[in-house]
Scaffold this active site. Structure first.
Site, PDB file in Angstrom:
ATOM      1  N   LYS A  18       4.470   0.142   0.982  1.00 24.45           N
ATOM      2  CA  LYS A  18       4.373   0.557  -0.421  1.00 24.45           C
ATOM      3  C   LYS A  18       5.731   0.442  -1.129  1.00 24.45           C
ATOM      4  O   LYS A  18       5.792   0.289  -2.342  1.00 24.45           O
ATOM      5  CB  LYS A  18       3.865   1.999  -0.528  1.00 24.45           C
ATOM      6  CG  LYS A  18       2.504   2.279   0.095  1.00 24.45           C
ATOM      7  CD  LYS A  18       1.362   1.825  -0.766  1.00 24.45           C
ATOM      8  CE  LYS A  18      -0.007   2.313  -0.283  1.00 24.45           C
ATOM      9  NZ  LYS A  18      -0.445   1.739   1.015  1.00 24.45           N
TER      10      LYS A  18
HETATM   11  C1  LIG Z   1      -1.515   1.055   1.572  1.00 23.18           C
HETATM   12  C2  LIG Z   1      -1.448   0.583   2.968  1.00 23.18           C
HETATM   13  C3  LIG Z   1      -2.314  -0.433   3.456  1.00 23.18           C
HETATM   14  C4  LIG Z   1      -3.402  -1.052   2.611  1.00 23.18           C
HETATM   15  O1  LIG Z   1      -2.917  -1.901   1.590  1.00 23.18           O
HETATM   16  P1  LIG Z   1      -3.851  -2.300   0.367  1.00 23.18           P
HETATM   17  O2  LIG Z   1      -2.968  -3.033  -0.575  1.00 23.18           O
HETATM   18  O3  LIG Z   1      -4.349  -0.998  -0.208  1.00 23.18           O
HETATM   19  O4  LIG Z   1      -4.962  -3.139   0.886  1.00 23.18           O
HETATM   20  C5  LIG Z   1      -2.144  -0.852   4.766  1.00 23.18           C
HETATM   21  N1  LIG Z   1      -1.214  -0.299   5.570  1.00 23.18           N
HETATM   22  C6  LIG Z   1      -0.386   0.689   5.144  1.00 23.18           C
HETATM   23  C7  LIG Z   1       0.598   1.269   6.089  1.00 23.18           C
HETATM   24  C8  LIG Z   1      -0.462   1.156   3.833  1.00 23.18           C
HETATM   25  O5  LIG Z   1       0.372   2.143   3.426  1.00 23.18           O
END
Ligand SMILES: *Cc1c(COP(=O)(O)O)cnc(C)c1O
Length: 506
Positions: free
Chosen positions: A116
């Site tokens: 993120k």
């Molecule tokens: C948010 C997240 C995901 C999923 O990503 P999206 O863009 O929502 O598909 C996968 N792994 C982790 C560790 C995340 O924080």
């Protein structure tokens, strides 16, 4: 470049407007009217760029209402090497296992140890500049309801960014001890964190209600403030994610793995809200040579079913898994893919989204499904298989994977076995194993460790380090000495008051 809306093609706004507004007036998502094209000559040039330069290059093609200086300021603030352990925001690691070579694109070397950061480190800067263009003089109040990773990444991203305040609400009993520790020790003069007596859905619903509440908006306006969103449907969060797909390809060119023009790669993406993998799709549509995008889900496999059958059905049991950031049944960003796959048929997309909200499901037509299947492959695995993969990878490749990334590795192994596809493959790795120490320790069969709560969260971290001989990431180590700043707990009914208090109004 202009942006239109997935539910109304009459809308046409500049990038700054799309980012400041977050979601369009018709409830649809902003999408670029056309995608800029990258040639092989461009890729050869990009090969020698730093990550900051690459981000400037890609963002510059989309943010045509920003100056080159503005884009450079954003990219430098977000991706300067000292913010990422090891210096590179998106290093590619080669893993050899018998005849399978695969690459891990590690997107978790930033300040919160999860992918993120890749978007939330730059979004605040894009947002401040967008607001200056569209609503000069206003302070943006960012409200976030979080189930863990997003809240911390937003706090770190917005921390001490002039012209912003960020307020995070988390469910009192709904986040891991380490996630809570990360949030309640947050530094910065413009941040606020508050637990709520309720679950994530309660927090999310209440935040949406406050966001759209006319009387709250009026109070903020009196103080030269306005609500804004760091939600994953904001174009300003999706766009920065396109950059690392190009970065991965450039690193493969540099290493000699890609040795002729147009050679294709696969990307495997652990998926929840469909934002990460959609960025890969946009990169492909811009000209990046991609063979397949492989969508990996946990037991909440609504996307696996959709990509295989054309029916999206969220009416199913919700599973709490060891890859919690992928525990999601409504993948908001899929709407953008549908828009693209129907050549911008906003009426069709609106109809499907209406059916989804009214009945919980919709089915796309055969032509759209065939187009989706020509690019995407999908599979899922359960917690048992995820744990086995964590263990197996440590043993055979000496690679320590977090549970989210392990879902993607497992799905790739299965895909490779059934397809025999020899295309070079990049698995997108989304979190540090140290964010999920308890699950990883259990997967590795550590007897020392017991359940959550038995040990203090740092105990698990040190155990994992001792067991695997790997280093605890610096941002997690640093938490141990930090004082707790936020102890507030509020009832859902009192969240409006908490917002005003944290925003410094009352
Ligand atoms: C948010 C997240 C995901 C999923 O990503 P999206 O863009 O929502 O598909 C996968 N792994 C982790 C560790 C995340 O924080």
């Amino acid at each position: 470049m202009k942006y239109t809306c997935t539910r109304n093609r009459m809308e046409s706004v500049e990038a700054a407007q799309a980012i400041a507004q977050g979601i369009s007036a018709s409830g649809g998502l902003f999408v670029p009217e056309q995608l800029p094209q990258i040639t092989y000559a461009d890729l050869c040039r990009m090969q020698n760029m730093s990550y900051v330069e690459l981000a400037e290059e890609i963002l510059g093609r989309f943010l045509t209402d920003f100056t080159a200086d503005e884009i450079r300021e954003c990219a430098e603030a977000a991706y300067s090497p000292e913010k990422f352990s090891g210096g590179h925001p998106a290093p590619l690691v080669m893993l050899q296992n018998g005849e399978i070579t695969q690459y891990a694109l590690e997107l978790w070397h930033g300040p919160t140890c999860a992918f993120k950061d890749m978007a939330l480190q730059i979004l605040p800067h894009l947002l401040v500049k967008s607001l200056a263009k569209t609503n000069p003089g206003k302070t943006a109040v960012i409200l976030v309801a979080t189930s863990g990773d997003t809240g911390k990444a937003a706090l770190e991203g917005f921390k001490d960014v002039d012209g912003t305040r960020v307020l995070v609400f988390y469910p009192q009993d709904g986040v891991s001890p380490m996630q809570k520790r990360q949030m309640v020790t947050q530094e910065g003069a413009n941040v606020g964190v508050c637990a709520i007596e309720g679950n994530f859905d309660d927090a999310q619903t209440a935040v949406k209600g406050i966001f759209t509440d006319a009387s709250m908006q009026a109070v903020l306006a009196q103080h030269q403030m306005m609500f804004s969103s760091a939600n994953s449907i904001n174009w300003g969060r999706l766009l920065p994610q396109i950059v690392y797909y190009f970065s991965a390809y450039c690193q493969l060119m540099n290493s000699g793995e890609i040795d002729y023009e147009g050679e294709k790669v696969n990307f495997v993406v652990p998926t929840g809200n469909f934002g990460n993998i959609l960025a890969g799709y946009y990169a492909m549509k811009m000209g990046l040579p991609v063979n397949r995008l492989i969508c990996a889900s946990n037991e909440n496999n609504v996307l696996t079913d959709f990509i295989r059958t054309g029916t999206y059905n969220r009416c199913r049991p919700f599973h709490t898994t060891i890859s919690p950031s992928m525990d999601i049944l409504v993948s908001s960003n899929l709407e953008r893919l549908l828009y693209d796959m129907t050549n911008g048929d906003a009426e069709k997309v609106s109809g499907w989204m209406r059916q989804l909200s009214e009945t919980g499901s919709y089915t796309v037509d055969a032509e759209t499904l065939a187009k989706i299947q020509s690019v995407f492959y999908a599979d899922f695995c359960d917690d048992t298989a995820t744990m086995q993969t964590v263990k197996k990878m440590k043993e055979t490749e000496n690679y320590l994977s977090d549970p989210h990334s392990a879902v993607a590795f497992e799905v790739y192994h299965r895909y490779h076995a059934v397809s025999g596809d020899q295309t070079p493959t990049v698995v997108v790795s989304t979190a540090s194993p140290y964010k999920f120490s308890a699950s990883v320790l259990t997967a590795l069969g550590s007897e020392l460790y017991a359940q959550d709560g038995v040990n203090d969260e740092f105990e698990q971290v040190y155990q994992l380090s001792a067991l695997t001989g790997t280093q605890v990431p610096q941002p997690i180590q640093a938490l141990a000495g930090k004082p707790v700043r936020f102890t507030d707990v509020t009832a859902v009914a009192d969240m409006r008051k908490a917002v005003l208090r944290l925003a410094g109004i009352e």
